[in-house]
Design an enzyme around this catalytic site. Structure first.
Site, PDB file in Angstrom:
ATOM      1  CB  SER A  30      -0.947  -0.003   1.205  1.00 24.05           C
ATOM      2  OG  SER A  30      -0.219  -0.164   2.406  1.00 24.05           O
ATOM      3  N   GLY A  82       8.419  -0.692   0.441  1.00 24.32           N
ATOM      4  CA  GLY A  82       8.000  -0.536   1.828  1.00 24.32           C
ATOM      5  C   GLY A  82       8.571  -1.649   2.683  1.00 24.32           C
ATOM      6  CB  ALA A  83       9.839  -2.491   5.457  1.00 25.16           C
ATOM      7  CG  ASP A  84       5.489  -6.267   6.408  1.00 24.27           C
ATOM      8  OD1 ASP A  84       4.427  -5.700   6.098  1.00 24.27           O
ATOM      9  OD2 ASP A  84       6.046  -7.110   5.683  1.00 24.27           O
ATOM     10  CE  LYS A  94      10.507  -5.642   0.977  1.00 23.14           C
ATOM     11  NZ  LYS A  94       9.143  -5.073   1.006  1.00 23.14           N
ATOM     12  N   GLY A  95       7.360  -8.866   3.311  1.00 20.11           N
ATOM     13  CA  GLY A  95       6.623 -10.046   2.878  1.00 20.11           C
ATOM     14  C   GLY A  95       5.205 -10.113   3.396  1.00 20.11           C
ATOM     15  N   GLY A  96       4.766  -9.059   4.076  1.00 16.53           N
ATOM     16  CA  GLY A  96       3.369  -9.025   4.518  1.00 16.53           C
ATOM     17  C   GLY A  96       2.419  -9.179   3.340  1.00 16.53           C
ATOM     18  CD  GLU A 103       8.278  -7.160  -1.604  1.00 18.58           C
ATOM     19  OE1 GLU A 103       7.283  -6.449  -1.713  1.00 18.58           O
ATOM     20  OE2 GLU A 103       8.570  -7.730  -0.531  1.00 18.58           O
ATOM     21  CE  LYS A 121       4.108  -0.647   7.594  1.00 19.51           C
ATOM     22  NZ  LYS A 121       4.005  -0.575   6.142  1.00 19.51           N
TER      23      LYS A 121
HETATM   24  C1  5RP Z   1       5.067  -6.951   0.442  1.00 17.76           C
HETATM   25  C2  5RP Z   1       5.928  -6.171   1.371  1.00 17.76           C
HETATM   26  C3  5RP Z   1       5.487  -4.799   1.711  1.00 17.76           C
HETATM   27  O1  5RP Z   1       6.512  -3.899   1.435  1.00 17.76           O
HETATM   28  C4  5RP Z   1       5.153  -4.737   3.164  1.00 17.76           C
HETATM   29  O2  5RP Z   1       4.213  -5.744   3.470  1.00 17.76           O
HETATM   30  C5  5RP Z   1       4.594  -3.379   3.547  1.00 17.76           C
HETATM   31  O3  5RP Z   1       3.362  -3.192   2.938  1.00 17.76           O
HETATM   32  P1  5RP Z   1       2.469  -1.927   3.204  1.00 17.76           P
HETATM   33  O4  5RP Z   1       3.168  -0.768   2.556  1.00 17.76           O
HETATM   34  O5  5RP Z   1       1.158  -2.250   2.558  1.00 17.76           O
HETATM   35  O6  5RP Z   1       2.339  -1.750   4.687  1.00 17.76           O
HETATM   36  O7  5RP Z   1       6.944  -6.610   1.830  1.00 17.76           O
HETATM   37  O8  5RP Z   1       5.538  -8.255   0.272  1.00 17.76           O
END
Ligand code: 5RP
Length: 219
Positions: A30, A82-84, A94-96, A103, A121
């Site tokens: 997102s 982005g990142a979680d 990452k990987g949410g 990636e 985050k």
């Molecule tokens: C997807 C990811 C995203 O970068 C991570 O999940 C962050 O997502 P968001 O910007 O929706 O919070 O690693 O695989």
């Protein structure tokens, strides 16, 4: 400021690192969606974009940003994702969104990884967010047992397959005091395709959006 306003602010701040004629690696999620929207505004100035997922590829195409095949370039000057979770050493979970493998590949090919997040985050120690692990389906039980031996609680992501046709196991409760070691250890389990720790190759620059503005953290 709402979470979406922060994501948008971080995404727009990343545009400052995109130079004319660059091919831009583009992550997934997102926050990155805001980046793609911003990138569309300067699409005439860039060569194109490499997508880290089919969802990102579709959004790039919708916004008429040329999509470039990763195999047609030797190196990318920049990757924006982005990142979680991110720690102050710019190591990430990452990987949410389940796009972790592609990636990680795009990040590996990139000279500069600009990570865009909102301030919720940024953590002192990684691991509150369950660690995503992409797994070959037939190895699900084996990998689950090995992850449990590492002290984690593996949970299959229900009804989800990656762009590569694999499953994702989200691992809760891991102690990630040495994320580089854990990243390597999990990658060595037979059946694991990739895990969501980006510690060996973390970000080079973190743009953290808060109500007070966007803060830049470098190594
Ligand atoms: C997807 C990811 C995203 O970068 C991570 O999940 C962050 O997502 P968001 O910007 O929706 O919070 O690693 O695989």
């Amino acid at each position: 400021m709402s979470p979406d306003e922060k994501k948008k602010a971080a995404a727009e701040a990343a545009l400052a690192y995109v130079e004319d004629d660059m091919t831009v690696g583009v992550g997934t999620g997102s926050t990155v969606n805001f980046f793609i929207d911003a990138l569309a505004g300067i699409r005439q100035r860039i060569r194109g974009a490499v997508a880290s997922s089919s969802v990102t590829e579709a959004r790039l195409r919708e916004r008429r940003i040329p999509v470039v095949n990763l195999n047609s370039v030797d190196e990318l000057p920049i990757y924006v994702d982005g990142a979680d979770e991110a720690d102050p050493h710019l190591r990430l979970i990452k990987g949410g969104g389940g796009a972790l493998t592609r990636e990680k590949i795009v990040a590996a090919v990139s000279r500069r990884f600009v990570c865009i997040i909102d301030d919720s985050k940024l953590v002192v120690l990684l691991g509150k967010f369950p660690l995503p692990v992409e797994v070959i389906p037939m190895a699900q039980s084996h990998v689950g047992r090995q992850l449990a031996k590492l002290g984690g609680r593996p949970v299959l992501r229900q009804g989800f397959n990656t762009d590569n046709g694999n499953i994702v196991i989200d691992v809760h409760g891991l102690t990630l005091t040495n994320p580089v070691e854990t990243e390597e250890c999990i990658d060595h389990i037979a059946g694991v395709v990739c895990n969501g720790l980006f510690a060996r190759r973390g970000a080079d620059l973190l743009l953290v959006a808060a109500t007070a503005g966007v803060k830049t953290i470098t190594r």
